[in-house]
Design an enzyme around this catalytic site. Structure first.
Site, PDB file in Angstrom:
ATOM      1  N   ASP A 131       0.856  -1.182   0.000  1.00  0.00           N
ATOM      2  CA  ASP A 131       0.000   0.000   0.000  1.00  0.00           C
ATOM      3  C   ASP A 131       0.890   1.230   0.000  1.00  0.00           C
ATOM      4  O   ASP A 131       1.470   1.590   1.026  1.00  0.00           O
ATOM      5  CB  ASP A 131      -0.935   0.008   1.223  1.00  0.00           C
ATOM      6  CG  ASP A 131      -2.014  -1.072   1.130  1.00  0.00           C
ATOM      7  OD1 ASP A 131      -1.787  -2.102   0.455  1.00  0.00           O
ATOM      8  OD2 ASP A 131      -3.086  -0.884   1.735  1.00  0.00           O
ATOM      9  N   LYS A 203      -6.695   3.477  -3.757  1.00  0.00           N
ATOM     10  CA  LYS A 203      -7.153   3.453  -2.373  1.00  0.00           C
ATOM     11  C   LYS A 203      -7.334   4.891  -1.898  1.00  0.00           C
ATOM     12  O   LYS A 203      -6.538   5.762  -2.263  1.00  0.00           O
ATOM     13  CB  LYS A 203      -6.111   2.703  -1.544  1.00  0.00           C
ATOM     14  CG  LYS A 203      -6.323   2.707  -0.055  1.00  0.00           C
ATOM     15  CD  LYS A 203      -5.280   1.814   0.645  1.00  0.00           C
ATOM     16  CE  LYS A 203      -5.304   2.025   2.158  1.00  0.00           C
ATOM     17  NZ  LYS A 203      -4.260   1.276   2.847  1.00  0.00           N
ATOM     18  N   LYS A 239     -10.119   0.324  -2.968  1.00  0.00           N
ATOM     19  CA  LYS A 239     -10.088   0.134  -1.522  1.00  0.00           C
ATOM     20  C   LYS A 239     -10.371   1.444  -0.792  1.00  0.00           C
ATOM     21  O   LYS A 239      -9.510   2.305  -0.708  1.00  0.00           O
ATOM     22  CB  LYS A 239      -8.720  -0.412  -1.082  1.00  0.00           C
ATOM     23  CG  LYS A 239      -8.587  -0.582   0.437  1.00  0.00           C
ATOM     24  CD  LYS A 239      -7.258  -1.212   0.821  1.00  0.00           C
ATOM     25  CE  LYS A 239      -7.054  -1.197   2.339  1.00  0.00           C
ATOM     26  NZ  LYS A 239      -5.739  -1.701   2.729  1.00  0.00           N
TER      27      LYS A 239
END
Lengths: 303, 492
Positions: A131, A203, A239
């Site tokens: 991430d 995300k 996400k």
């Protein structure tokens, strides 16, 4: 360069997903689906191996009670690079992935080589998913090439690990910025090599900045994913992270995914929730539907 | 270990029907002089649920003698009601508004059963606006001198108010609230297919102790409306409905001294420029034409798209239509309910055939969820539409959209204005200056900018050209219900 986004209408549409009535069987199914999509996360300075191990146990088997059919495991456990090895060992053979934040998370305010090295080490330690955070300073000053180039390099360093690109939408502020950053992130990731479905996610947030994920922000990002799919046939994942705390909110997000991208995206390989407290609320609702009674908060393990 | 990282996927919504049971009287009488009375005409008609074709109840059909009694009641109630102070009249209006809120669930369900609109809309759009309208005009009742400064303000008198079936309670509120605030007395004639909620409103008038005869409700068909509008003691006719009926009312009231307001049909243009936020504009197209199955007088039924983005808009609209859920209007997840009547369904289907025959390209999303009984029409749109095609000129009043293109703002404006109607219009662009420039050149009473079908009690609504005249809502909505005398006094 900016694709216009109309905030008022985005908010109106986002609100309409929350008015779907999800009851009985579809609630049960939706909650199980949500549970299977959670990236169970701990990102604190005081994180210990002990805490990460506890989190991993919970990730594999979210609830100790008997329920038929058995509850799914969550999708992944998300930790800092220094704890990846601990998580990797604890999750071995479970099918639950190890995700690691990297690139100088959460600010990303470090030299590029430091950030790239951060990714390399996390991957070496066994992270299945990275991430990363984008360079918001460069983005807001209009240096889009810099932002894109960094993303491309990070993805190259990731190797086979999946990449989730955190835009930190709370700092980008406007929906037009969110849209532009989403487009830019996907293009930049594609620049480092072909993408198979679900290999790259966008995300919303680190969870360290307020506001974190919101329905309107997520909707704009889903629309970019939809457009990219239409152009290329490649499925980018999504996400939302931070701020999704209740089972009800999770169901609203699933409705939004279903009606914006379709059922194909309703799987953990293309949609994740970045959350920690969400898990126990989902469990509470699932167990209530199963037993007909609400359980106390202490009936579920922390972690 | 019992758990594994299972790969779950896909998801369907379960049925979510509104299950609250509503008791419906088998014989629904007329409301005259504060009481429910059997029709002197001894005539009744049945009202059905358009989603099931099941009969819901019998409704009285008011004849000449019934119209006479209702007008007499309204006339008798007028002097006392109009002499009440504004703040006293406001008290009644506030009570009505609150009672509507208290009974809103029941009213929403009944509205959906009798008219076919989705419960989501009657619950979240219609009923809140109905209550808001009474609250809003309650606020004006004791402030009339601020609306018309310096004038001596008198009510018009006995008002005949004839409303359509697409928003039964909302139209009743739009008509009754300003009329009552100004001190008039009313006879309301709901549409034949949707009488039931108006009669619940009559119950509310009783519950709040509204003086007898101030509001009378006559159910019936077109003939009842005609008798009412032509009655010599009626001082004002307010009509919402078709242009054909509007024109005949204009003829019949000419030279009688009756005041008249008409809110008629439309073929409103929704214009999308290439610089618009397209994903959101698509939402605007959907709420413009598919809201309430397209049974909306201001529906954005002519879509003008700037040529370069036509393909994108059509593709996104097609995608969006797939997520619309058509079916049981009482299901909370239904987006499009039933067409209001067999007659209306025939009309809509005739236009769809027309469009195909004249050479336009039909885009239809077939829904497998459509029930076997009831009146249903899947949402659809036409491309390759010529301005001369019937579907581009006439009001369809159904979920059918005609898509056309333009190249320059001037062309968009002239094509939008090329219609006998002039009710509403929509403009979609990211450029503020373009909004102002285009909006002022559009021949439409209401112009929505980067939105569509937004209503508010404080915002005046009404059209130009064959879409009628007079405004409902806002301060302007008071004007049709007052007589103004301008007094000049010599200064001392």
């Amino acid at each position: 360069m900016h694709t216009p986004v109309d905030t008022v209408m985005v908010e109106q549409r986002a609100k309409s997903f929350a008015s779907r009535s999800i009851k009985t069987e579809s609630k049960q199914q939706g909650l199980r689906l949500a549970l299977s999509m959670i990236d169970l996360t701990t990102l604190e300075g005081k994180d210990s191996p002990e805490k990460v191990r506890a989190l991993c146990t919970k990730a594999i088997q979210p609830w100790e009670g008997e329920i038929d059919p058995p509850l799914p495991s969550v999708a992944a456990v998300c930790v800092y690079p220094s704890l990846v090895q601990v998580a990797k060992r604890a999750l071995e053979g479970s099918g639950v992935a190890v995700a690691s934040v990297a690139t100088g998370f959460p600010s990303g305010q470090y030299p590029l080589d430091v950030r790239l090295n951060d990714v390399k080490e996390a991957v070496c330690a066994g992270a299945d998913e990275i991430d990363m955070v984008i360079n918001r300073g460069a983005f807001l000053s209009g240096e889009f090439d810099v932002v894109a180039e960094e993303i491309t390099q990070v993805r190259t360093v990731c190797g086979t690990a999946h990449l989730k690109i955190i835009l930190e939408t709370g700092e980008l502020e406007t929906l037009e910025n969110v849209r532009l950053a989403s487009e830019l992130a996907i293009q930049a990731a594609a620049h480092s090599g072909s993408i198979s479905d679900g290999e790259v996610f966008i995300k919303t947030s680190t969870g360290k900045v307020n506001p974190a994920a919101t329905m309107p922000v997520t909707l704009v990002m889903l629309e970019v994913i939809r457009e990219y799919y239409k152009e290329t046939g490649i499925k980018i994942g999504m996400k939302p992270a931070g701020g999704i705390k209740t089972a009800k909110q999770a169901l609203h997000y699933l409705v939004m995914v279903k009606e914006t991208l379709g059922d194909d995206w309703l799987t953990k390989s293309l949609f994740r929730f970045g959350a920690s407290s969400l898990t126990n609320d989902v469990l509470r609702q699932l167990v209530r539907q199963h037993t007909g009674r609400y359980t106390a908060t202490y009936d579920f393990s922390e972690a | 270990m019992t758990t594994k990282a299972q790969e779950l996927s896909g998801w369907e919504y379960s049925l979510a029907p509104e299950t609250t049971k509503i008791d419906i009287e088998q014989k629904n009488k007329l409301f005259i002089q504060g009481k429910f009375v059997s029709p002197k005409s001894r005539s009744w008609f049945s009202t059905i649920n358009p989603a099931t074709e099941e009969k819901l109840a019998d409704v009285a059909c008011a004849g000449k003698a019934d119209v006479e009694s209702a007008v007499t009641a309204a006339k008798k109630a007028l002097p006392k009601w109009s002499r009440l102070s504004g703040s006293q009249r406001a008290k009644y209006l506030y009570r009505i508004a609150r009672r509507i809120q208290e009974r809103s669930r029941e009213l929403a369900i009944l509205e959906t059963m009798d008219g076919g609109k989705p419960i989501k809309e009657s619950r979240d759009v219609d009923l809140p606006l109905v209550a808001q309208h009474f609250f809003y005009y309650a606020g004006w009742a004791d402030k009339m001198q601020y609306a018309f400064p310096g004038a001596n303000i008198e009510p018009v008198g006995v008002c005949a108010q004839i409303i359509p079936w697409n928003f039964p309670l909302m139209m009743a509120a739009w008509k009754l609230a300003p009329a009552l605030a100004c001190g008039n007395t009313c006879i309301l004639k709901p549409a034949e297919t949707t009488s039931l909620t108006a009669l619940r409103l009559a119950e509310i008038m009783q519950e709040v102790g509204l003086p007898e005869g101030v509001v009378n409700i006559l159910t019936g068909a077109g003939e009842t409306g005609k008798l009412l509008a032509e009655h010599k003691s009626v001082n004002k006719v307010a009509f919402t409905g078709s242009t054909a009926v509007g024109k005949s009312l204009m003829r019949s009231t000419a030279g009688t001294g009756k005041k008249l307001t008409l809110e008629l049909g439309g073929k409103s243009a929704n214009i999308i420029f290439a610089d618009a936020a397209i994903d959101q504009a698509v939402e605007g197209i959907v709420s413009g034409i598919y809201f309430n199955q397209g049974h909306v007088c201001c529906a954005g039924s002519r879509l003008f798209v700037e040529e370069p983005i036509l393909d994108e808009v059509v593709s996104k609209l097609t995608h969006r239509l797939r997520s619309l859920r058509v079916g049981n209007p009482l299901d909370k997840n239904t987006d499009l309910g039933a067409i209001n009547s067999q007659e209306q369904l025939d009309t809509v289907e005739r236009y769809i055939r027309n469009g195909t025959e004249e050479g336009a390209q039909l885009h239809e999303i077939h829904s497998e969820r459509l029930p076997s009984k009831g009146y249903w029409c899947s949402p659809c749109f036409f491309t390759d539409v010529q301005p001369s095609h019937t579907i581009a000129r006439e009001e369809i009043f159904g979920p059918v959209l005609s898509v056309m293109t333009f190249r320059t703002p001037q062309e968009a404006i002239s094509r939008a204005n090329n219609s006998p109607y002039g009710l509403a219009a929509g403009i979609w662009t990211n450029k503020g200056s373009k909004i102002f420039e285009v909006a002022k050149k559009l021949d439409a009473g209401v112009v929505w900018c980067n939105t569509y079908n937004k209503f508010d009690a404080a915002s005046p609504f009404g059209g130009f050209k064959e879409s009628g005249f007079g405004r409902e809502g806002g301060m302007q909505g008071l004007r049709p219900y007052v007589r103004l005398q301008n007094q000049s006094r010599r200064a001392k």
